[in-house]
Write an enzyme that holds these catalytic residues in place. Structure first.
Site, PDB file in Angstrom:
ATOM      1  CD  GLU A 262      -2.839  -1.123   2.457  1.00  0.00           C
ATOM      2  OE1 GLU A 262      -2.682  -0.235   3.331  1.00  0.00           O
ATOM      3  OE2 GLU A 262      -3.717  -1.996   2.534  1.00  0.00           O
TER       4      GLU A 262
ATOM      5  CG  HIS B  26      -5.979   0.204   4.850  1.00  0.00           C
ATOM      6  ND1 HIS B  26      -4.802  -0.480   5.045  1.00  0.00           N
ATOM      7  CD2 HIS B  26      -6.680   0.049   6.012  1.00  0.00           C
ATOM      8  CE1 HIS B  26      -4.773  -1.003   6.260  1.00  0.00           C
ATOM      9  NE2 HIS B  26      -5.913  -0.694   6.864  1.00  0.00           N
TER      10      HIS B  26
END
Length: 292
Positions: A224, A243
């Site tokens: 990420e 997220h």
């Protein structure tokens, strides 16, 4: 920055807190407080070796994440992404498309903690049959509406919807791979709001391409931010989110206040008020360790 300011506490929101960071704060550092529930960004063995206390805002954002999981689940069960895309392309699929009834479907939950239990209650309100697998819980009936399943394969074979709510640890890394996805009923959907690394992403894409899974709602990824050219951004059977499951006013406030209160409590020689906050007792007074 750590070396310059030598803090007694670090409130961890992003990045990695490893031994190098901890040593940069020596000798004054006493604790690392996680702004959230997942502690995979903190080197726990390094903290133990340095007698540091590690806390987390356990459960503070649990309702926010549970709601996000349900939003993904309902979106996929009703085929809303493809239905909406068809409308934008000029289609009117009133008689040519069928979606699924949620009432009566079986939801399998892996990880029955603060988030998993809330997802179970929400799903039960929709009439879903809820099963859960969590080897860390004591034996006996589970709280809430979920029925206990004693093994992961047993849960997978019954789960038309699989929702993951467990931390990323050595035992859970790669826990859901090709073999596990193949155990699900054909056409099942996956809801993943836990931690990247728990699911084998290549195996997940393969299961979607083969039709073994009909949808995957994914909020967390192995790397990420997600790469710009990642197939998860464009796959027609993936509902991706960045997220952000915990990003609600209540969730953010709960995490911030939980982390800050933990810092205040530990520096004052107390156990934090938030249940389950202490991950590593570290320098907490010996008479309080028993209470953790």
């Amino acid at each position: 920055a750590i070396r310059e300011h030598r803090p007694v506490a670090i409130l961890h929101r992003q990045g990695i807190i490893n031994g190098t960071v901890m040593d940069a704060a020596a000798p004054g550092l006493r604790l690392v407080a996680r702004h959230g529930a997942g502690i995979d960004g903190i080197d726990i063995p390094a903290a133990r070796a340095r007698n540091l206390t590690v806390t987390r805002a356990a459960g503070a954002n649990s309702r926010s994440v549970a709601e996000h999981a349900m939003a993904l689940m309902l979106t996929m069960l009703k085929d809303l992404p493809s239905v909406t895309a068809g409308m934008r392309d000029g289609l009117w699929e009133k008689t040519s498309r069928m979606t699924r009834d949620i009432d009566g479907m079986t939801l399998g939950i892996v990880g029955y903690g603060a988030i998993g239990t809330k997802v179970a209650r929400m799903a039960a309100a929709f009439g879903m049959r809820v099963l859960a697998y969590d080897p860390l819980l004591p034996a006996g009936p589970l709280s809430g509406p979920a029925g206990r399943v004693d093994s992961l394969p047993e849960l997978l074979r019954q789960s038309e919807v699989l929702s993951l709510h467990l931390p990323l640890e050595p035992e859970t890394r790669g826990m859901i791979g090709a073999a596990e996805l193949a155990m699900l009923p054909r056409g099942a959907i996956l809801v993943h709001t836990a931690r990247g690394g728990i699911v084998d992403q290549d195996a997940l894409l393969a299961a979607l391409d083969s039709g073994q899974l009909s949808w995957a709602g994914v909020d967390v990824f192995t790397k990420e931010p997600l790469e710009a050219d990642s197939p998860f951004r464009t796959h027609p059977r993936v509902v991706p989110t960045p997220h952000l499951a915990a990003n609600t006013p209540r969730g953010a406030t709960g995490m911030a206040c939980g982390a800050a209160e933990s810092i205040i409590a530990v520096l004052a020689g107390r156990v934090p008020a938030l249940e389950g906050a202490v991950v590593v007792p570290g320098g907490l007074p010996a008479d309080l360790v028993q209470a953790v």
